[in-house]
Design a protein around this motif. Structure first.
Motif, PDB file in Angstrom:
ATOM      1  N   MET A  73    -105.043  20.655  56.423  1.00 15.62           N
ATOM      2  CA  MET A  73    -103.690  21.178  56.310  1.00 15.62           C
ATOM      3  C   MET A  73    -103.116  20.911  54.916  1.00 15.62           C
ATOM      4  O   MET A  73    -102.485  21.777  54.305  1.00 15.62           O
ATOM      5  N   ASP A  74    -103.358  19.728  54.396  1.00 14.01           N
ATOM      6  CA  ASP A  74    -102.893  19.379  53.058  1.00 14.01           C
ATOM      7  C   ASP A  74    -103.536  20.279  52.019  1.00 14.01           C
ATOM      8  O   ASP A  74    -102.867  20.780  51.099  1.00 14.01           O
ATOM      9  N   ALA A  75    -104.826  20.517  52.139  1.00 17.57           N
ATOM     10  CA  ALA A  75    -105.526  21.379  51.182  1.00 17.57           C
ATOM     11  C   ALA A  75    -104.987  22.804  51.226  1.00 17.57           C
ATOM     12  O   ALA A  75    -104.782  23.444  50.184  1.00 17.57           O
ATOM     13  N   GLY A  76    -104.738  23.307  52.433  1.00 20.55           N
ATOM     14  CA  GLY A  76    -104.201  24.654  52.561  1.00 20.55           C
ATOM     15  C   GLY A  76    -102.826  24.791  51.934  1.00 20.55           C
ATOM     16  O   GLY A  76    -102.527  25.791  51.269  1.00 20.55           O
ATOM     17  N   ILE A  82    -100.166  26.517  44.669  1.00 21.73           N
ATOM     18  CA  ILE A  82    -100.753  27.003  43.414  1.00 21.73           C
ATOM     19  C   ILE A  82    -100.623  28.514  43.322  1.00 21.73           C
ATOM     20  O   ILE A  82    -100.267  29.064  42.267  1.00 21.73           O
ATOM     21  N   LEU A  83    -100.902  29.202  44.416  1.00 23.95           N
ATOM     22  CA  LEU A  83    -100.837  30.661  44.408  1.00 23.95           C
ATOM     23  C   LEU A  83     -99.415  31.161  44.182  1.00 23.95           C
ATOM     24  O   LEU A  83     -99.191  32.094  43.403  1.00 23.95           O
ATOM     25  N   ALA A  87     -98.401  33.248  40.795  1.00 25.36           N
ATOM     26  CA  ALA A  87     -98.183  34.687  40.977  1.00 25.36           C
ATOM     27  C   ALA A  87     -96.962  35.144  40.178  1.00 25.36           C
ATOM     28  O   ALA A  87     -95.889  34.539  40.289  1.00 25.36           O
ATOM     29  N   PRO A  88     -97.083  36.211  39.376  1.00 25.03           N
ATOM     30  CA  PRO A  88     -95.899  36.747  38.684  1.00 25.03           C
ATOM     31  C   PRO A  88     -94.886  37.264  39.694  1.00 25.03           C
ATOM     32  O   PRO A  88     -95.251  37.891  40.688  1.00 25.03           O
ATOM     33  N   VAL A  89     -93.623  36.981  39.442  1.00 22.15           N
ATOM     34  CA  VAL A  89     -92.585  37.311  40.422  1.00 22.15           C
ATOM     35  C   VAL A  89     -92.483  38.819  40.622  1.00 22.15           C
ATOM     36  O   VAL A  89     -92.267  39.284  41.749  1.00 22.15           O
ATOM     37  N   MET A 165     -92.844  21.976  46.888  1.00 24.37           N
ATOM     38  CA  MET A 165     -93.816  21.388  47.810  1.00 24.37           C
ATOM     39  C   MET A 165     -94.663  20.330  47.102  1.00 24.37           C
ATOM     40  O   MET A 165     -94.868  19.219  47.621  1.00 24.37           O
ATOM     41  N   ARG A 166     -95.149  20.623  45.922  1.00 21.13           N
ATOM     42  CA  ARG A 166     -96.013  19.684  45.203  1.00 21.13           C
ATOM     43  C   ARG A 166     -95.233  18.436  44.771  1.00 21.13           C
ATOM     44  O   ARG A 166     -95.753  17.315  44.812  1.00 21.13           O
TER      45      ARG A 166
END
Length: 281
Positions: A73-76, A82-83, A87-89, A165-166
């Motif tokens: 779950m942590d890895a996901g 990161i994604l 990702a450009p807005v 989140m990070r």
């Protein structure tokens, strides 16, 4: 005043900014202050809604990821952060438009802050459409405004949620290793109470600091989001004046954004002192 010395021009401009006078545009001779007041409500609505979505999504995910460190779950959740950050807005906005707009599922509108009929029948009082709709007692217009707000707010909010989140995860992992946490566990305090009441509050201090620094990213993302969704905010006006090479208008709007970032940073320092008494000293 271009015929005067540069230092005199600078002093006059700063004196005007203190009085909330950012000059006039060259393109259409509008007071920049009027542009900020008339279009600022739409930008404020978008940024506040995006910030709320970022907090609702990012903080709980960081709390769960920090509590379940090094699990699947942590890895996901880390991959998600990161994604969303990478990702450009505008690209994310276009994907949402294709998926949920007319050409996709057709669930949500993809441009403007309300349809033309709703905007025409709601009088401008505060220049914030949702508040004006409530003041007018027009529930249908208010709901229509919320529908138009969902896609741009989610687009911009997801961009920040990965950052939040990070930050929460890293700080929670550090605080969970503290001696006072181990002491609470040794006294038999429930693990949920240890995480929420002991570790999470201390993890909030650096998070709140970073939150203030993200205001600049939020405003920059708002400009691109407004362009993508044809949102009638300050960012849309800024891009129009950039295209017209109206440097006076661009300078005034950018100066206003800078003042907004400085004000947010000051507010964050005050909030930090309220959360952590050690900061006051």
């Amino acid at each position: 005043g271009y015929d005067r010395p540069v230092i005199v021009q600078y002093w006059e401009y700063i004196s005007g900014v203190v009085r909330f006078d950012f000059g006039q545009t060259i393109t259409d001779s509008r007071d920049i202050t009027d542009i900020l007041l008339s279009n600022g409500g739409a930008t404020l609505t978008l940024t506040v809604a995006a910030l709320l979505i970022a907090l609702i999504v990012g903080v709980p995910m960081g709390l769960i990821a920090g509590r379940r460190r090094d699990t699947l779950m942590d890895a996901g959740m880390r991959i998600f952060s990161i994604l969303t950050y990478a990702a450009p807005v505008f690209f994310l906005g276009l994907l949402f438009q294709l998926a949920f707009g007319v050409r996709g599922l057709g669930w949500l509108p993809t441009s403007s802050q309300a349809n033309a009929i709703m905007q025409a029948r709601v009088p401008d009082v505060t220049n914030i459409f949702l508040i004006d709709a409530l003041l007018a007692g027009d529930t249908e217009a208010f709901l229509n405004g919320l529908e138009h707000l969902i896609l741009p707010a989610v687009t911009l909010g997801l961009l920040l949620s990965g950052v939040f989140m990070r930050i929460v995860r890293v700080n929670l992992v550090q605080t969970l290793r503290g001696d006072y946490v181990e002491a609470a566990r040794a006294r038999g305090v429930a693990e949920r109470r240890v995480v929420v009441h002991h570790a999470f509050r201390n993890a909030l201090v650096p998070f709140v600091t970073i939150l203030g620094l993200q205001v600049a990213l939020l405003l920059g993302g708002a400009i691109l989001t407004e362009q993508t969704f044809n949102w009638p905010g300050i960012g849309t006006q800024l891009v129009r004046y950039l295209a017209n090479r109206d440097y006076v208008a661009v300078q005034g709007i950018v100066t206003f954004f800078a003042l907004a970032v400085v004000t947010a940073s000051l507010a964050i320092d005050i909030i930090n002192a309220m959360i952590d008494p050690r900061v006051r000293y």
